[in-house]
Design a protein around this motif. Structure first.
Motif, mmCIF file in Angstrom:
data_model
loop_
_atom_site.group_PDB
_atom_site.id
_atom_site.type_symbol
_atom_site.label_atom_id
_atom_site.label_comp_id
_atom_site.label_asym_id
_atom_site.label_seq_id
_atom_site.Cartn_x
_atom_site.Cartn_y
_atom_site.Cartn_z
ATOM 1 N N ALA A 250 0.818 -1.215 0.000
ATOM 2 C CA ALA A 250 0.000 0.000 0.000
ATOM 3 C C ALA A 250 0.852 1.265 0.000
ATOM 4 C CB ALA A 250 -0.938 0.001 1.207
ATOM 5 N N TYR A 251 2.071 1.190 0.548
ATOM 6 C CA TYR A 251 2.919 2.392 0.542
ATOM 7 C C TYR A 251 3.181 2.850 -0.889
ATOM 8 C CZ TYR A 251 3.808 1.107 5.415
ATOM 9 O OH TYR A 251 3.660 0.781 6.741
ATOM 10 N N GLY A 252 3.515 1.914 -1.764
ATOM 11 C CA GLY A 252 3.788 2.273 -3.150
ATOM 12 C C GLY A 252 2.544 2.752 -3.870
ATOM 13 N N TRP A 253 1.422 2.052 -3.693
ATOM 14 C CA TRP A 253 0.179 2.451 -4.369
ATOM 15 C C TRP A 253 -0.302 3.819 -3.894
ATOM 16 C CZ3 TRP A 253 -1.912 -2.840 -2.477
ATOM 17 C CH2 TRP A 253 -1.371 -3.867 -3.266
ATOM 18 N N HIS A 254 -0.089 4.110 -2.619
ATOM 19 C CA HIS A 254 -0.573 5.362 -2.047
ATOM 20 C C HIS A 254 0.331 6.535 -2.407
ATOM 21 C CE1 HIS A 254 -3.059 7.574 0.848
ATOM 22 N NE2 HIS A 254 -1.950 8.184 1.241
ATOM 23 N N ASP A 255 1.620 6.251 -2.617
ATOM 24 C CA ASP A 255 2.583 7.331 -2.834
ATOM 25 C C ASP A 255 2.848 7.603 -4.310
ATOM 26 O OD1 ASP A 255 4.606 9.201 -1.621
ATOM 27 O OD2 ASP A 255 5.957 7.972 -2.836
ATOM 28 N N SER A 256 2.740 6.592 -5.154
ATOM 29 C CA SER A 256 3.083 6.746 -6.568
ATOM 30 C C SER A 256 1.881 6.455 -7.456
ATOM 31 C CB SER A 256 4.228 5.794 -6.940
ATOM 32 O OG SER A 256 4.356 5.716 -8.352
ATOM 33 N N PRO A 257 1.381 7.445 -8.179
ATOM 34 C CA PRO A 257 0.245 7.176 -9.067
ATOM 35 C C PRO A 257 0.586 6.195 -10.177
ATOM 36 C CG PRO A 257 1.093 9.402 -9.440
ATOM 37 C CD PRO A 257 1.772 8.866 -8.222
ATOM 38 N N VAL A 258 1.838 6.161 -10.624
ATOM 39 C CA VAL A 258 2.215 5.207 -11.665
ATOM 40 C C VAL A 258 2.223 3.784 -11.103
ATOM 41 C CG1 VAL A 258 4.192 4.398 -13.013
ATOM 42 C CG2 VAL A 258 3.383 6.733 -13.263
ATOM 43 N N ALA A 259 2.707 3.616 -9.865
ATOM 44 C CA ALA A 259 2.640 2.297 -9.239
ATOM 45 C C ALA A 259 1.189 1.853 -9.091
ATOM 46 C CB ALA A 259 3.322 2.323 -7.877
ATOM 47 N N ALA A 260 0.322 2.786 -8.694
ATOM 48 C CA ALA A 260 -1.096 2.471 -8.539
ATOM 49 C C ALA A 260 -1.730 2.121 -9.881
ATOM 50 C CB ALA A 260 -1.819 3.656 -7.910
ATOM 51 N N LEU A 261 -1.402 2.886 -10.910
ATOM 52 C CA LEU A 261 -1.951 2.639 -12.238
ATOM 53 C C LEU A 261 -1.481 1.301 -12.783
ATOM 54 C CD1 LEU A 261 -3.518 3.657 -14.735
ATOM 55 C CD2 LEU A 261 -1.404 4.806 -15.471
ATOM 56 N N ALA A 262 -0.200 1.001 -12.609
ATOM 57 C CA ALA A 262 0.339 -0.277 -13.102
ATOM 58 C C ALA A 262 -0.355 -1.449 -12.412
ATOM 59 C CB ALA A 262 1.846 -0.331 -12.879
ATOM 60 N N TRP A 263 -0.577 -1.338 -11.101
ATOM 61 C CA TRP A 263 -1.233 -2.405 -10.356
ATOM 62 C C TRP A 263 -2.669 -2.601 -10.843
ATOM 63 C CZ3 TRP A 263 -1.119 -6.666 -7.949
ATOM 64 C CH2 TRP A 263 -2.072 -7.047 -6.987
ATOM 65 N N MET A 264 -3.394 -1.497 -11.002
ATOM 66 C CA MET A 264 -4.775 -1.587 -11.477
ATOM 67 C C MET A 264 -4.830 -2.193 -12.878
ATOM 68 S SD MET A 264 -7.426 -0.665 -9.705
ATOM 69 C CE MET A 264 -8.140 0.423 -8.490
ATOM 70 N N MET A 265 -3.950 -1.744 -13.759
ATOM 71 C CA MET A 265 -3.984 -2.249 -15.132
ATOM 72 C C MET A 265 -3.546 -3.705 -15.184
ATOM 73 S SD MET A 265 -5.403 0.138 -16.601
ATOM 74 C CE MET A 265 -5.484 -0.815 -18.113
ATOM 75 N N GLN A 266 -2.642 -4.109 -14.299
ATOM 76 C CA GLN A 266 -2.259 -5.517 -14.227
ATOM 77 C C GLN A 266 -3.489 -6.373 -13.930
ATOM 78 O OE1 GLN A 266 0.992 -7.129 -14.493
ATOM 79 N NE2 GLN A 266 -0.373 -8.906 -14.576
#
Length: 377
Positions: A250-266
Motif C-alpha cells: 500500500a505504501y507504493g500504491w498510495h505514494d506513486s500514481p504510476v505504481a497504482a496505475l500499473a497495479w490496477m492495469m495488471q
C-alpha cells in the motif's frame, strides 16, 4: 437510532489534481525487463502512454460532474460511514435493486448501467422492467470509511446492506453482485430472506473443486482444465499478496500514481480474456475514473480487507433463500450450482470478454438483469 442519511457530492480539491499531475510528470521510470508483452508485467511503453494520457488527456472534472448527476448519500450503520448512490426510477412501480461492486473496482463499475436499469423506456426495455437502483461503496472502498478493526466478512457487509435498504424504506428488493459482490449478494438473501426477491450474480457459481473431478464428464473436465490453466497462468495472485502483506504494498500504491496505475492495469488485464488490451475493450476513461477514485480517496490499502481477513480462496456457493440467476453460466456448471442455489436463469451465450462485464457490455447486462427479474417479479 436515526436514519441519518446525508446528501453527498464529490468535490476533489484542485490542489489534489495538481499534485497528481505533478507526481505523474516526475515519475522515476523503471527499465523494461526482457520478455514479450506482459510476460514480466505491464510493459513500460504502454504504461508511459497511459500515464501520459491520465496526466494530460483525461478530464477528471468531466467525469466527476457525470458521477454527481447520480444522487449520492452517506449514512452511518454499525458505526461505519457508508457512501451510496440511490437513483430512483421515473416508473413508480419499479423494483428496488441493490448492486454490489467488486475489487479492484468501485461504484464506478456501474456508471453506465444505472440509466439502463432505472429508465428502460430509453434503452430498449419496457417500463414494467424498471428498477430503483441502490449502489453502496464497500467499506474501505472510495468514499466509504475503512473498517476500524479486522473481522469484516461478506455476512457483515450483507447485514449492513439489509439495514441500508430498511432505512430507505424498501421492503422487497433484488440483489446483484459480481466479483466480491457475488459473495455479498447471496449473503444478503440469507440475512434478509423475507425481503430479497432474487439474487443475480454476474458469474462464479457452480465452479468445480478437486473433490468434484472424479464425477465429471469429459466435457466438464475439459472446461475445468481450461479454468485451471487460466487461474494458474501469468496472472498475479492478488489473493495471496493481499492476504499476506497489503500494508507493505500500500505504501507504493498510495505514494506513486504510476505504481497504482500499473497495479490496477495488471489486474484489469488479468481479468481480460479478449485479444485486445483491457483499456481498449473497456472505455479507457471509465477505467481511469476508477483508478482516480482510488487515488483521491487513498483506498488502495483499505480496500484489501476482503483478502487479509480470509483464510484462503474459494468460489462463491450461493444460497437457497431466494431464486438465483446469472449473467454467464459458464465456466460454472449448472448441476453443481444447483446444489446450493435455486437456479431459474442460466444463459450460456451472453456476450462479454472481461470479468467486469458491466463496464464492457452495459446494454447486455441490463437486458439480462431485466430478463431474470421478469421471471420472479
Amino acid at each position: 437510532m436515526t436514519n441519518d442519511i446525508r446528501p453527498f457530492r464529490i468535490d476533489v480539491p484542485q490542489s489534489e489534481l495538481d499534485v497528481l499531475r505533478d507526481r505523474l510528470a516526475r515519475t522515476r521510470w523503471s527499465r523494461q525487463l526482457p520478455g514479450e508483452g506482459w510476460r514480466r508485467g505491464m510493459p513500460v511503453a504502454r504504461l508511459k502512454e497511459l500515464a501520459g494520457y491520465w496526466r494530460d488527456g483525461y478530464d477528471w472534472r468531466r467525469h466527476e460532474a457525470r458521477l454527481n448527476e447520480f444522487a449520492q448519500f452517506m449514512v452511518e450503520i454499525e458505526g461505519q460511514d457508508i457512501h451510496f448512490l440511490h437513483v430512483r426510477s421515473p416508473e413508480p412501480d419499479a423494483l428496488p435493486l441493490i448492486l454490489t461492486h467488486g475489487w479492484p473496482n468501485s461504484f464506478v463499475e456501474f456508471a453506465h448501467l444505472v440509466d439502463r436499469l432505472t429508465d428502460p423506456r430509453s434503452h430498449g426495455g419496457h417500463p414494467s422492467q424498471a428498477f430503483h437502483v441502490v449502489i453502496p461503496s464497500l467499506p474501505g472502498f472510495g468514499f466509504s470509511a475503512p473498517p476500524r478493526e479486522t473481522g469484516w466478512d461478506t455476512a457483515r457487509v450483507a447485514r449492513v446492506w439489509a439495514e441500508l435498504m430498511r432505512r430507505l424504506g424498501y421492503d422487497r428488493y433484488g440483489a446483484e453482485g459480481g466479483d466480491f459482490g457475488a459473495y455479498v449478494a447471496p449473503e444478503l438473501a440469507k440475512a434478509a430472506p423475507e425481503h430479497v426477491a432474487g439474487v443475480y450474480v454476474i458469474s462464479g457459481l457452480g465452479f468445480p473443486t478437486e473433490e468434484d473431478v472424479p464425477g465429471m464428464t469429459p466435457e466438464e473436465l475439459a472446461q475445468y482444465e481450461g479454468m485451471q490453466q487460466w487461474a494458474g497462468g501469468s496472472t498475479v495472485d492478488h489473493h495471496a499478496l493481499l492476504r499476506t502483506a497489503p500494508q507493505t504494498f500500500a505504501y507504493g500504491w498510495h505514494d506513486s500514481p504510476v505504481a497504482a496505475l500499473a497495479w490496477m492495469m495488471q489486474k484489469f488485464e488479468d481479468f481480460n480474456t479478449a485479444p485486445q488490451p483491457a483499456d481498449e475493450l473497456i472505455d479507457r476513461d471509465l477505467i481511469l475514473t476508477n483508478v482516480s477514485l482510488y487515488w483521491f480517496t487513498g483506498t488502495f490499502g483499505s480496500s484489501s480487507w476482503p483478502y487479509y481477513d480470509s483464510t484462503g480462496f474459494g468460489w462463491p456457493e450461493g444460497q437457497k433463500a431466494a431464486p438465483t440467476g446469472v449473467y454467464s453460466g459458464p465456466p460454472g456448471l449448472r448441476r453443481l450450482a444447483e446444489r446450493h442455489n435455486t437456479v431459474v436463469h442460466w444463459p450460456v451465450d451472453n456476450p462479454g470478454r472481461h470479468h467486469f462485464v458491466a463496464m464492457e457490455r452495459p446494454d447486455a447486462v441490463a437486458a439480462d438483469i431485466r430478463a431474470f427479474f421478469d421471471k420472479i417479479r
